[in-house]
Design an enzyme around this catalytic site. Structure first.
Site, PDB file in Angstrom:
ATOM      1  CB  THR A   1      -0.869   0.006   1.306  1.00 10.90           C
ATOM      2  OG1 THR A   1      -0.100  -0.006   2.290  1.00 10.90           O
ATOM      3  CG2 THR A   1      -1.869  -1.094   1.030  1.00 10.90           C
TER       4      THR A   1
ATOM      5  CB  ALA B 287       2.217   1.635  14.175  1.00 13.79           C
TER       6      ALA B 287
ATOM      7  CE1 TYR C 226      -4.939  -1.793  10.761  1.00 15.76           C
ATOM      8  CE2 TYR C 226      -6.708  -0.792  11.952  1.00 15.76           C
ATOM      9  CZ  TYR C 226      -5.388  -0.793  11.386  1.00 15.76           C
ATOM     10  OH  TYR C 226      -4.570   0.290  11.645  1.00 15.76           O
TER      11      TYR C 226
HETATM   12  P1  NAD Z   1      -0.167   3.030   4.730  1.00 13.32           P
HETATM   13  O1  NAD Z   1      -0.818   2.008   4.092  1.00 13.32           O
HETATM   14  O2  NAD Z   1       0.231   4.166   3.964  1.00 13.32           O
HETATM   15  O3  NAD Z   1       1.380   2.597   5.083  1.00 13.32           O
HETATM   16  C1  NAD Z   1       1.613   0.959   5.490  1.00 13.32           C
HETATM   17  C2  NAD Z   1       2.940   0.681   4.875  1.00 13.32           C
HETATM   18  O4  NAD Z   1       3.340  -0.706   5.320  1.00 13.32           O
HETATM   19  C3  NAD Z   1       2.955   0.633   3.508  1.00 13.32           C
HETATM   20  O5  NAD Z   1       3.948   1.334   2.779  1.00 13.32           O
HETATM   21  C4  NAD Z   1       2.870  -0.825   2.941  1.00 13.32           C
HETATM   22  O6  NAD Z   1       3.481  -1.077   1.660  1.00 13.32           O
HETATM   23  C5  NAD Z   1       3.655  -1.447   4.376  1.00 13.32           C
HETATM   24  N1  NAD Z   1       3.413  -2.460   4.344  1.00 13.32           N
HETATM   25  C6  NAD Z   1       2.166  -3.598   4.735  1.00 13.32           C
HETATM   26  N2  NAD Z   1       2.398  -4.914   4.680  1.00 13.32           N
HETATM   27  C7  NAD Z   1       3.701  -5.136   4.815  1.00 13.32           C
HETATM   28  C8  NAD Z   1       4.695  -6.197   4.831  1.00 13.32           C
HETATM   29  N3  NAD Z   1       4.166  -7.286   4.967  1.00 13.32           N
HETATM   30  N4  NAD Z   1       5.989  -6.205   4.760  1.00 13.32           N
HETATM   31  C9  NAD Z   1       6.585  -4.947   4.495  1.00 13.32           C
HETATM   32  N5  NAD Z   1       5.632  -3.674   4.519  1.00 13.32           N
HETATM   33  C10 NAD Z   1       4.460  -3.831   4.465  1.00 13.32           C
HETATM   34  O7  NAD Z   1      -0.703   3.274   6.279  1.00 13.32           O
HETATM   35  P2  NAD Z   1      -0.529   4.433   7.319  1.00 13.32           P
HETATM   36  O8  NAD Z   1      -1.901   5.036   7.476  1.00 13.32           O
HETATM   37  O9  NAD Z   1       0.778   4.919   6.846  1.00 13.32           O
HETATM   38  O10 NAD Z   1      -0.298   3.308   8.627  1.00 13.32           O
HETATM   39  C11 NAD Z   1       0.800   3.078   9.079  1.00 13.32           C
HETATM   40  C12 NAD Z   1       0.675   2.476  10.523  1.00 13.32           C
HETATM   41  O11 NAD Z   1      -0.054   3.185  11.151  1.00 13.32           O
HETATM   42  C13 NAD Z   1      -0.132   1.140  10.320  1.00 13.32           C
HETATM   43  O12 NAD Z   1       0.549   0.042  11.127  1.00 13.32           O
HETATM   44  C14 NAD Z   1      -1.394   1.487  10.866  1.00 13.32           C
HETATM   45  O13 NAD Z   1      -2.198   0.443  11.375  1.00 13.32           O
HETATM   46  C15 NAD Z   1      -1.138   2.575  11.892  1.00 13.32           C
HETATM   47  N6  NAD Z   1      -2.034   3.396  11.927  1.00 13.32           N
HETATM   48  C16 NAD Z   1      -2.672   4.422  11.070  1.00 13.32           C
HETATM   49  C17 NAD Z   1      -3.619   5.126  11.109  1.00 13.32           C
HETATM   50  C18 NAD Z   1      -3.779   6.504  10.340  1.00 13.32           C
HETATM   51  O14 NAD Z   1      -4.983   7.193  10.493  1.00 13.32           O
HETATM   52  N7  NAD Z   1      -3.274   6.653   9.242  1.00 13.32           N
HETATM   53  C19 NAD Z   1      -4.412   4.965  12.370  1.00 13.32           C
HETATM   54  C20 NAD Z   1      -4.368   3.848  13.152  1.00 13.32           C
HETATM   55  C21 NAD Z   1      -3.123   3.100  13.232  1.00 13.32           C
END
Ligand code: NAD
Ligand code: UDP
Length: 314
Positions: A35, A114, A145
């Site tokens: 993603t 996270a 999730y």
């Molecule tokens: P995002 O999708 O932009 O980033 C997630 C990243 O993880 C991506 O670059 C994806 O390619 C990578 N990824 C996924 N599975 C992988 C794997 N198996 N190996 C290597 N890389 C992998 O999402 P985000 O919004 O930047 O979220 C980042 C983190 O923060 C996540 O753990 C998410 O659960 C947490 N989070 C985000 C929010 C928010 O509002 N953005 C809220 C709660 C928690």
């Protein structure tokens, strides 16, 4: 000092890489790009202190040399992403967290997970305190999730108790800002993209459900405050990091229409299954223990996100 950031090519992870470099860390970003996008980190490729490795963190993680901090951010995070990739989401929360913790243990590094407000599910308590255990449907579509993150928290605490590693858990509430994918399906990106294109803003359900939106720089301030705090039992407990200004989804739609000046109408769609009715962080612990509070108000944050989306190729 060297930090490993899993998921570092994503929305939040890329801002975290920027900040860690500013703080003087060498940064190794590990991401399989399911993603994420290298566009988010392209500006760092010339920096000799930054390295990117394309790798799935559910597979064994080999990192050479000393590592001081492992920040585990890899995971699909938008509902449309984790509903489309349920197994990968469960795997990265379980096997991926296990591998990242294994790396932290081997390197005697600090570990920061996270986690998410989704561990509270559809909360029966509002605002949510860190001591609330939540109301998650384990067999509903969002369970992939929510349960993955709950497992990740349990695994983190087990590694702390059994292996004695220094761990931190941040429960992130809805965060927005530049580098969100325009098609990630989240409410802020959807509404801005729809408003800029003059298309109807799609409200799911009545729009009376609430969320509390945190600008990404505020989130990063909170994460780095937690990462930098000296080790203690208090620091190992989860911290809510989010903006406690709660608003309805309908109110957000009206705000985005006003800030874009868009003539788009509003349309309603079905409410997704198990969509939380309310969400708002109680940030008393973070403000008292870390001295952290969000600083960016909704108008400033949304304006800067609108500018980001305006500049993207159509
Ligand atoms: P995002 O999708 O932009 O980033 C997630 C990243 O993880 C991506 O670059 C994806 O390619 C990578 N990824 C996924 N599975 C992988 C794997 N198996 N190996 C290597 N890389 C992998 O999402 P985000 O919004 O930047 O979220 C980042 C983190 O923060 C996540 O753990 C998410 O659960 C947490 N989070 C985000 C929010 C928010 O509002 N953005 C809220 C709660 C928690
Ligand atoms: N939502 C909406 N219209 C959209 C996208 C989302 O009304 O085009 C709603 C969604 O049903 C939820 C809220 O906005 O109630 C926040 O959704 P998002 O996907 O951003 O994150 P969530 O908090 O559900 O993880």
């Amino acid at each position: 000092m060297k930090a490993v950031v899993t998921g570092g090519a994503g929305f939040v992870g890329s801002h975290l890489c920027d900040r860690l470099l500013e703080m003087g860390y060498d940064v190794l970003c590990i991401d399989n790009l399911i993603t994420g996008n290298t566009d988010n980190i392209a500006h760092l490729f010339g920096d000799p202190r930054f390295k990117f490795v394309k790798h799935d963190v559910t597979e064994y993680l080999y990192v050479e040399g000393t590592v001081h901090a492992v920040l585990h951010f890899a995971s699909p995070a938008s509902p449309i992403d984790y509903l489309e990739m349920p197994i990968q989401t469960l795997k990265v929360g379980s096997l991926g967290t296990h591998k990242a913790l294994g790396l932290a243990k081997k390197k005697s590094a600090r570990f920061l997970l996270a986690s998410t407000s989704e561990v509270y599910g559809d909360p029966q308590v509002n605002p949510q305190l860190e001591t609330y255990w939540g109301n998650v449907n384990p067999i509903g579509p969002r369970g992939v999730y929510d349960e993955a993150k709950r497992f990740a928290e349990a695994m983190t605490m087990a590694y702390r108790r059994y292996h004695g590693i220094d761990t931190r858990i941040v429960r992130i509430f809805n965060t927005y800002g530049p580098r969100m994918r325009p098609n990630d399906g989240r409410v802020v990106s959807n509404f801005i993209v729809q408003a800029l294109a003059g298309k109807p803003l799609t409200i799911y359900g009545e729009g009376s459900q609430t969320r509390s939106f945190c600008f990404v720089s505020d989130l990063i301030n909170g994460i780095t405050a937690l990462l930098s705090a000296p080790p203690s039992e208090e620091m190992a407990k989860p911290f809510n990091i989010g903006n406690p200004e709660e608003r309805t989804v309908r109110d957000l739609a009206l705000k985005i229409l006003a800030l874009t000046g868009s003539p788009s109408p509003i349309e309603t769609r079905d409410l997704p299954v198990d969509d939380p009715h309310v969400r708002c962080p109680d940030i008393t612990r973070a403000s008292k223990t870390l001295g952290w509070r969000p600083e960016v108000g909704i108008d400033r944050g949304i304006r800067s996100t609108i500018e980001y989306f305006r500049k993207l190729p159509s």
